[in-house]
Design an enzyme around this catalytic site. Structure first.
Site, PDB file in Angstrom:
ATOM      1  N   ALA A  75       0.824  -1.212   0.000  1.00  0.00           N
ATOM      2  CA  ALA A  75       0.000   0.000   0.000  1.00  0.00           C
ATOM      3  C   ALA A  75       0.858   1.261   0.000  1.00  0.00           C
ATOM      4  O   ALA A  75       0.618   2.195  -0.774  1.00  0.00           O
ATOM      5  CB  ALA A  75      -0.940   0.000   1.213  1.00  0.00           C
ATOM      6  N   GLU A  76       1.890   1.294   0.848  1.00  0.00           N
ATOM      7  CA  GLU A  76       2.737   2.484   0.894  1.00  0.00           C
ATOM      8  C   GLU A  76       3.561   2.635  -0.382  1.00  0.00           C
ATOM      9  O   GLU A  76       3.792   3.751  -0.843  1.00  0.00           O
ATOM     10  CB  GLU A  76       3.657   2.465   2.119  1.00  0.00           C
ATOM     11  CG  GLU A  76       4.424   3.770   2.248  1.00  0.00           C
ATOM     12  CD  GLU A  76       5.053   3.988   3.603  1.00  0.00           C
ATOM     13  OE1 GLU A  76       5.848   4.935   3.713  1.00  0.00           O
ATOM     14  OE2 GLU A  76       4.754   3.239   4.555  1.00  0.00           O
ATOM     15  N   GLU A  77       3.974   1.534  -0.967  1.00  0.00           N
ATOM     16  CA  GLU A  77       4.707   1.587  -2.239  1.00  0.00           C
ATOM     17  C   GLU A  77       3.834   2.217  -3.323  1.00  0.00           C
ATOM     18  O   GLU A  77       4.284   3.066  -4.096  1.00  0.00           O
ATOM     19  CB  GLU A  77       5.132   0.170  -2.634  1.00  0.00           C
ATOM     20  CG  GLU A  77       6.048   0.120  -3.817  1.00  0.00           C
ATOM     21  CD  GLU A  77       7.525   0.165  -3.449  1.00  0.00           C
ATOM     22  OE1 GLU A  77       8.342  -0.070  -4.350  1.00  0.00           O
ATOM     23  OE2 GLU A  77       7.867   0.445  -2.290  1.00  0.00           O
TER      24      GLU A  77
END
Length: 154
Positions: A75-77
């Site tokens: 998700a953060e990527e």
């Protein structure tokens, strides 16, 4: 701030002319990154939507299910790459500063696909909504990631 030497951010012209699939190819295989270690493969990248897939194999918790931390890293990527598509990489970078997620279904094999959509774009903050789905298209995790824009001093 030192950026990854293989990172090839598109120019403004390329953002307008390259397909999301062509842009995604530039984000794959950055050696030495967490995304590479997790096996994350970008399939579509644009200013307001980013899609990538990640294998379950190699990213399981001891109980045999996809690790929640791997979901959140995906998700953060997605949010980070999407945020960078909205910046001038010669002068700015984006970094995740807030991440929250809810895991609603376990996954034990195959691949998951994450899709991040830009929910808010400001001058110094970008907020992304991310859904991660299993191979059958069922939602397995939902996340929200906030990225701050940082001037590089260039």
């Amino acid at each position: 701030m030192t950026l990854h030497p293989d990172l090839k951010f598109p120019t403004a012209h390329e953002l307008d002319t390259l397909s999301p699939e062509e842009l995604a190819g530039r984000m794959n295989a950055l050696s030495g990154t967490l995304g590479a270690r997790l096996g994350i493969e970008f399939t579509a990248v644009s200013r307001d939507r980013v899609v990538a897939r990640m294998p379950v194999d190699g990213n399981r918790q001891p109980a045999g299910r996809l690790h929640g931390g791997a979901n959140l890293a995906l998700a953060e990527e997605l949010a980070s790459v999407g945020s960078w598509m909205n910046l001038d990489p010669a002068r700015q970078v984006a970094v995740g500063v807030d991440l929250s997620g809810t895991h609603v279904r376990g996954v034990t094999d195959g691949w998951v696909t994450g899709e991040g959509t830009l929910a808010y774009r400001g001058r110094t903050v970008l907020v992304w909504s991310i859904e991660i789905r299993d191979g059958r298209g069922r939602v397995t995790s939902m996340a929200r990631c906030t990225c701050n824009v940082i001037a590089t001093g260039a």
